[in-house]
Write an enzyme that holds these catalytic residues in place. Structure first.
Site, mmCIF file in Angstrom:
data_model
loop_
_atom_site.group_PDB
_atom_site.id
_atom_site.type_symbol
_atom_site.label_atom_id
_atom_site.label_comp_id
_atom_site.label_asym_id
_atom_site.label_seq_id
_atom_site.Cartn_x
_atom_site.Cartn_y
_atom_site.Cartn_z
ATOM 1 N N ILE A 274 -4.747 10.303 11.118
ATOM 2 C CA ILE A 274 -3.611 10.836 10.373
ATOM 3 C C ILE A 274 -4.145 11.482 9.092
ATOM 4 O O ILE A 274 -5.055 10.927 8.455
ATOM 5 C CB ILE A 274 -2.624 9.691 10.010
ATOM 6 N N VAL B 154 -2.992 -7.766 -2.029
ATOM 7 C CA VAL B 154 -2.470 -8.577 -0.920
ATOM 8 C C VAL B 154 -3.507 -9.551 -0.354
ATOM 9 O O VAL B 154 -3.149 -10.509 0.334
ATOM 10 C CB VAL B 154 -1.889 -7.701 0.226
ATOM 11 N N GLY C 53 0.823 -1.215 0.000
ATOM 12 C CA GLY C 53 0.000 0.000 0.000
ATOM 13 C C GLY C 53 0.852 1.258 0.000
ATOM 14 O O GLY C 53 0.594 2.198 0.754
ATOM 15 N N ALA C 54 1.848 1.282 -0.890
ATOM 16 C CA ALA C 54 2.831 2.381 -0.860
ATOM 17 C C ALA C 54 2.537 3.481 -1.878
ATOM 18 O O ALA C 54 3.339 4.400 -2.037
ATOM 19 C CB ALA C 54 4.233 1.820 -1.092
ATOM 20 N N ARG D 168 0.299 5.829 -1.828
ATOM 21 C CA ARG D 168 -0.074 7.142 -1.262
ATOM 22 C C ARG D 168 -0.081 7.055 0.267
ATOM 23 O O ARG D 168 0.158 5.983 0.836
ATOM 24 C CB ARG D 168 -1.458 7.586 -1.772
ATOM 25 N N TYR E 294 -13.834 -2.776 9.940
ATOM 26 C CA TYR E 294 -12.462 -2.232 10.010
ATOM 27 C C TYR E 294 -11.847 -2.506 11.387
ATOM 28 O O TYR E 294 -10.698 -2.959 11.491
ATOM 29 C CB TYR E 294 -12.536 -0.728 9.727
ATOM 30 N N SER F 298 -4.642 0.070 14.126
ATOM 31 C CA SER F 298 -5.278 1.383 14.266
ATOM 32 C C SER F 298 -5.720 1.593 15.700
ATOM 33 O O SER F 298 -6.024 0.619 16.413
ATOM 34 C CB SER F 298 -6.512 1.465 13.359
HETATM 35 P P1 NAP Z 1 -4.733 5.306 1.981
HETATM 36 O O1 NAP Z 1 -4.257 6.697 1.762
HETATM 37 O O2 NAP Z 1 -6.128 4.951 1.615
HETATM 38 O O3 NAP Z 1 -3.708 4.295 1.257
HETATM 39 C C1 NAP Z 1 -3.943 2.921 1.269
HETATM 40 C C2 NAP Z 1 -2.900 2.223 0.425
HETATM 41 O O4 NAP Z 1 -3.213 0.812 0.379
HETATM 42 C C3 NAP Z 1 -2.882 2.704 -1.009
HETATM 43 O O5 NAP Z 1 -1.566 2.690 -1.499
HETATM 44 C C4 NAP Z 1 -3.713 1.645 -1.717
HETATM 45 O O6 NAP Z 1 -3.399 1.633 -3.096
HETATM 46 C C5 NAP Z 1 -3.260 0.394 -0.993
HETATM 47 N N1 NAP Z 1 -4.168 -0.738 -1.107
HETATM 48 C C6 NAP Z 1 -5.507 -0.772 -0.900
HETATM 49 N N2 NAP Z 1 -5.981 -2.016 -1.112
HETATM 50 C C7 NAP Z 1 -4.930 -2.784 -1.437
HETATM 51 C C8 NAP Z 1 -4.768 -4.181 -1.754
HETATM 52 N N3 NAP Z 1 -5.812 -5.007 -1.780
HETATM 53 N N4 NAP Z 1 -3.534 -4.643 -2.050
HETATM 54 C C9 NAP Z 1 -2.452 -3.808 -2.047
HETATM 55 N N5 NAP Z 1 -2.545 -2.491 -1.743
HETATM 56 C C10 NAP Z 1 -3.761 -1.994 -1.447
HETATM 57 O O7 NAP Z 1 -4.575 4.887 3.519
HETATM 58 P P2 NAP Z 1 -3.663 5.499 4.693
HETATM 59 O O8 NAP Z 1 -4.476 6.467 5.427
HETATM 60 O O9 NAP Z 1 -2.335 5.865 4.168
HETATM 61 O O10 NAP Z 1 -3.550 4.207 5.629
HETATM 62 C C11 NAP Z 1 -2.474 3.273 5.532
HETATM 63 C C12 NAP Z 1 -2.665 2.216 6.613
HETATM 64 O O11 NAP Z 1 -2.754 2.832 7.893
HETATM 65 C C13 NAP Z 1 -3.957 1.410 6.451
HETATM 66 O O12 NAP Z 1 -3.741 0.076 6.842
HETATM 67 C C14 NAP Z 1 -4.902 2.093 7.418
HETATM 68 O O13 NAP Z 1 -5.920 1.225 7.835
HETATM 69 C C15 NAP Z 1 -3.954 2.452 8.532
HETATM 70 N N6 NAP Z 1 -4.431 3.559 9.368
HETATM 71 C C16 NAP Z 1 -4.656 4.785 8.833
HETATM 72 C C17 NAP Z 1 -5.114 5.812 9.674
HETATM 73 C C18 NAP Z 1 -5.384 7.201 9.163
HETATM 74 O O14 NAP Z 1 -5.873 8.023 9.954
HETATM 75 N N7 NAP Z 1 -5.079 7.533 7.926
HETATM 76 C C19 NAP Z 1 -5.332 5.569 11.031
HETATM 77 C C20 NAP Z 1 -5.082 4.297 11.514
HETATM 78 C C21 NAP Z 1 -4.625 3.299 10.687
HETATM 79 P P3 NAP Z 1 -4.452 1.152 -4.247
HETATM 80 O O15 NAP Z 1 -5.803 1.596 -3.786
HETATM 81 O O16 NAP Z 1 -3.976 1.822 -5.454
HETATM 82 O O17 NAP Z 1 -4.280 -0.327 -4.263
#
Ligand code: NAP
Length: 247
Positions: free
Chosen positions: A188, A64, A12-13, A15, A155, A142
């Site tokens: 975040i 994944v 998930g790199a 963005r 989630y 999370s």
């Molecule tokens: P995001 O901006 O939505 O990015 C998610 C990333 O995961 C994207 O690169 C996406 O790319 C990729 N992805 C989604 N489905 C996938 C799959 N089936 N296989 C491979 N890649 C996949 O999310 P984020 O906010 O950066 O969050 C990153 C992680 O931190 C997540 O696990 C999220 O649950 C966790 N988290 C985030 C927050 C927050 O506040 N942002 C808080 C707690 C935990 P594509 O869609 O192009 O595949």
């Protein structure tokens, strides 16, 4: 803290947290294997930024949630880079809704990517790390795995599952010098939280002692620490990076 000579796989790199994590690990000296589920322009710019740092970069499209694709990701990392030292399980999705309205498909989709996806990559990489007798696995859970959250039963269940998986893997793999930890970010600033209505964001901010959402760098730097030798005696832990939202 240096990662000179190490190879890191970051799921998930394309963005958000994953992108900044790939950059941070590259700044620390690691070569990077980046993943997301589809081709995007974001990956091209990530590739040039990492290559400009003098690090090797490979990108693998893989969902994944599918074991065969997780295998392709790790196999490609080995064939292109020769080894893998660090696995960051960051890929994640949301499909929010109150229980009364949440469909079975929405429940399954979130569990498949967020929890099964972590199992898949760990399953594939474990024989490699065992043979190497070293490795760092870092899983993104999370704050809501610890607190629960209305509208996110799927989630929260997936992220709570990651904590059990992390602790079990830490117990199984510790004797071979492999550490397994989780990071529990609070709110975040990324696309995942951009979609929240301003009123909801303001309500959460009032509950955060530091009074604001975190930045992707807050999480990426924690990954960098856990991936480094500075964290060699830390395993099976859930590191909260949440501005004090959950104490
Ligand atoms: P995001 O901006 O939505 O990015 C998610 C990333 O995961 C994207 O690169 C996406 O790319 C990729 N992805 C989604 N489905 C996938 C799959 N089936 N296989 C491979 N890649 C996949 O999310 P984020 O906010 O950066 O969050 C990153 C992680 O931190 C997540 O696990 C999220 O649950 C966790 N988290 C985030 C927050 C927050 O506040 N942002 C808080 C707690 C935990 P594509 O869609 O192009 O595949």
């Amino acid at each position: 803290m240096t990662l000179e000579g190490k190879v890191a796989v970051v799921t998930g790199a394309s963005r958000g947290i994953g992108r900044e994590t790939a950059l941070e690990l590259a700044r620390m000296g690691a070569d990077i294997v980046a993943n997301s589920s589809r081709e995007s322009e974001d990956i091209k710019s990530l590739a040039s930024e990492i290559e400009a740092l003098g690090r090797k970069f490979t990108y693998v499209v893989a969902n994944v949630a599918v074991m065969e694709e997780a295998k392709k990701l790790i196999d490609t990392a080995i064939s292109e880079m020769g080894r893998v030292d660090i696995l960051v399980n960051n890929a994640g999705i949301t499909k929010d809704g109150l229980l009364l309205k949440m469909t079975e498909d929405d429940f399954d989709a979130v569990i498949d990517v967020n929890l099964k996806g972590v199992f898949n990559t760990i399953k594939v990489i474990t024989p490699i790390l065992l043979k190497q007798r070293s490795g760092k696995i870092i899983n993104m859970t999370s704050v809501v795995a610890l607190m629960g959250n209305a509208g996110q039963a799927n989630y929260c269940a997936s992220k709570a599952g990651i904590i059990g998986l992390t602790k079990s893997a830490a117990r199984e793999l510790g004797s071979r010098g492999i550490t397994v930890n989780a990071i529990a970010p609070g709110f975040i600033n990324t696309q995942m939280t951009d979609v929240l209505p301003d009123a909801v964001k303001d309500t959460y901010k009032k509950q955060i002692p530091l009074g604001r959402f975190g930045e992707v760098s807050d999480i990426a730097k924690t990954v960098g620490f856990l991936a480094s030798d500075a964290a060699n005696y830390i395993t099976g832990q859930v590191i909260s990076v949440n501005g004090g939202l959950y104490l």
